[in-house]
Design a protein around this motif. Structure first.
Motif, PDB file in Angstrom:
ATOM      1  N   LEU A   1       0.805  -1.217   0.000  1.00 37.60           N
ATOM      2  CA  LEU A   1       0.000   0.000   0.000  1.00 37.60           C
ATOM      3  C   LEU A   1       0.843   1.276   0.000  1.00 37.60           C
TER       4      LEU A   1
ATOM      5  N   SER B   1       3.483   0.799  -6.016  1.00 42.60           N
ATOM      6  CA  SER B   1       2.580   0.073  -6.915  1.00 42.60           C
ATOM      7  C   SER B   1       3.285  -0.721  -8.005  1.00 42.60           C
TER       8      SER B   1
ATOM      9  N   LEU C   1      -3.835   4.570  -4.217  1.00 41.12           N
ATOM     10  CA  LEU C   1      -3.263   3.583  -3.295  1.00 41.12           C
ATOM     11  C   LEU C   1      -3.003   4.212  -1.928  1.00 41.12           C
TER      12      LEU C   1
ATOM     13  N   GLN D   1      -4.453   3.125   1.768  1.00 45.29           N
ATOM     14  CA  GLN D   1      -3.580   2.904   2.925  1.00 45.29           C
ATOM     15  C   GLN D   1      -4.048   3.690   4.145  1.00 45.29           C
TER      16      GLN D   1
END
Length: 415
Positions: free
Chosen positions: A18, A21, A222, A226
Motif C-alpha cells: 500500500l 505500486s 493507493l 492505505q
C-alpha cells in the motif's frame, strides 16, 4: 553517443504494501527498456520481494541488488513508548555479499520481532554488530541525517553522519534526491557541504514508488486506501509531486550533472554488490550427533527406541540396552514385528536417499523439548503424514498402522 550509466539504488516494489505500486516483472521490463544493467530493491522494512525481484532481474539479464529501507530508532529499539528523542528514521541497506545478506536478514527479522513499535525498528547498536557486508545510504527526507538538516541543525547532522560512517566502515553514502521539493534542495545543498567536510561520498537516487510518471494518479489512490481516506479529503496524505517514478539514466544525469560523482557512485556501489541465491540446495544445518555416530545411524537408533516404546510386540526389549540388530532378527520370526520393522526400514531408506536425516533430527529435537517441558504440540501430521518414523520419533501422535495408512509391503519376513 554512449549511454550514461546509472543504477537505481532506492526503489520500492509492490511488496512495500500500500505504499508502492510497481510490480516486480513490470519494473524489470521497464529497466530493460531504459538500458539499465543493474537495479536494487529496497522495500520498507521487509525482504518479501527479494527472491521474486532476483529471478525477474536475471530473466531480463539485469544484475539484481538486494536491500531494504529499514527503520532506525534514534536511541533504542527496546523502548516501546512515545518518546520524541527516540524517533524513527529511514536508512537504506544494500547487500554486498553472503555475509551482508545474512546480516540483513537478521536486521529485518529482529526489527519485526524485537523492535516493533508501530513499525519494525532497529537501532545503532544492533546495526554496528551486524554491518559487515552491507552498504548504507542515508535515505530520503525521512533519514536521520536529513531530519537534522531540516531542523537547521547542521552539527547534529554531521555527528550522525560520522556515526553511520563508523558503523559501516566507510560504506556509508549521503543520498541526494530531486522530486521537485524545496526541502530536498535544502538537504542536497547541506549534504554536499557535509560530504566535502567529512569525506563521506554522495549518491544520487530517485525514491521510486511507481514505474511511469502517469502512474502517479493510481498511486495516489493507493495512498488513500492505505490511510482510509478519499481522494476528495483535503487533509489526506499525498505525495508532493509526480516524480517518484523509474527515471531513465539520462533523466538522472540531467538532474544531477553538477554533482557527477554522486551519479558515478551508483555504478561503483552496484559493482560492489555481488550476492547470488543458490536455489534447490538444502540449507538445513547439520544436527550435532554423539561422537562416533553418523546422523543416519543416530536417527535409526532413536526410531528403534521409539518403536519398542510404542508397540507391545517389542515389550521384551524394554529396559534393555538397545540393539537394532537384535530387534531386526526378532522381527524375522514374528510377523507383526516384521510389519513394523519393514515399514520403518523402508521409510529410513527414503529419508536417507532424499537427504532429510537432519530435518527429522531437528524436528525431533524441538518436539522432544516441547514435550519434556510441558509445551503443548499438535497431532503433527505435516509433510510426513502417515509416517512411522514421525510416530516413533514422537513428532506425530498418530499411529499409521493403527489407522491403516497406506503402505505397500515389499515382502513378508515372518517364518
Amino acid at each position: 553517443m554512449e549511454q550514461k550509466k546509472f543504477t537505481h539504488l532506492h526503489l520500492h516494489t509492490e511488496y512495500s504494501l500500500l505504499d508502492a505500486s510497481g510490480k516486480v516483472k513490470d519494473i524489470m521490463k521497464k529497466a530493460k527498456e531504459l538500458g539499465m544493467d543493474s537495479i536494487a530493491i529496497t522495500d520498507h522494512g521487509v525482504m518479501y520481494g527479494c527472491v521474486a525481484f532476483y529471478k525477474a532481474a536475471k530473466e531480463q539479464g539485469i544484475k539484481p541488488i538486494l536491500g531494504c529501507e529499514v527503520y532506525v530508532a534514534a536511541k533504542s529499539k527496546d523502548i516501546k513508548l512515545n518518546d520524541k528523542a527516540n524517533s524513527t528514521h529511514h536508512l537504506v541497506l544494500l547487500v554486498k555479499n553472503e555475509i551482508g545478506y545474512q546480516n540483513l536478514m537478521k536486521i529485518v527479522s529482529t526489527a519485526s520481532i524485537e523492535g516493533f513499535y508501530y513499525k519494525p525498528r532497529i537501532d545503532h547498536e544492533y546495526l554496528k554488530n551486524h554491518s559487515e557486508g552491507l552498504i548504507a545510504l542515508s535515505a530520503c527526507l525521512g533519514g536521520e541525517v536529513q531530519s537534522y538538516h531540516l531542523k537547521d541543525n547542521y552539527e547534529k547532522a554531521k555527528e550522525v553522519a560520522l556515526l553511520y560512517k563508523d558503523i559501516f566502515n566507510d560504506d556509508f553514502y549521503l543520498e541526494i534526491q530531486n522530486h521537485g521539493m524545496e526541502e530536498q534542495r535544502k538537504v542536497t545543498e547541506e549534504n554536499i557541504r557535509l560530504s566535502k567536510e567529512t569525506g563521506i561520498p554522495l549518491v544520487a537516487t530517485n525514491d521510486v514508488h511507481y514505474i511511469n510518471q502517469k502512474d502517479s494518479e493510481s498511486h495516489d489512490v493507493l495512498m488513500c486506501i492505505q490511510t482510509a481516506k478519499t481522494v476528495d479529503d483535503p487533509n489526506r496524505r499525498r505525495y508532493p509531486s509526480d516524480q517518484f517514478y523509474l527515471k531513465s539514466p539520462d533523466e538522472m544525469w540531467e538532474m544531477f550533472s553538477y554533482v557527477k560523482e554522486a551519479l558515478e557512485n551508483t555504478t561503483k556501489i552496484a559493482d560492489q554488490c555481488n550476492f547470488d541465491y543458490e536455489f534447490h540446495v538444502s540449507k538445513l544445518p547439520e544436527f550435532p550427533v554423539p561422537e562416533g555416530k553418523t546422523p543416519s545411524a543416530y536417527l535409526e537408533e532413536i526410531c528403534y527406541g521409539g518403536l519398542i516404546e510404542r508397540y507391545d510386540v517389542f515389550k521384551d526389549f524394554l529396559n534393555k540396552p538397545l540393539s537394532v540388530k537384535e530387534i531386526v532378527d526378532y522381527s524375522k520370526k514374528n510377523e507383526k514385528a516384521c510389519e513394523y520393522v519393514e515399514r520403518l526400514e523402508y521409510e529410513l531408506s527414503v529419508i536417507n536417499q532424499m537427504g532429510f536425516v537432519d530435518y527429522f533430527l531437528i524436528t525431533w529435537d524441538f518436539i522432544k523439548f516441547a514435550n519434556d517441558n510441558g509445551i503443548p504440540t499438535g497431532p503433527g501430521r505435516g509433510s510426513a503424514a502417515g509416517s512411522i518414523v514421525a510416530f516413533t520419533l514422537g513428532i506425530t501422535k498418530i499411529d499409521p498402522l493403527k489407522y491403516n495408512l497406506l503402505f505397500e509391503r515389499k515382502q513378508r519376513c515372518a517364518v
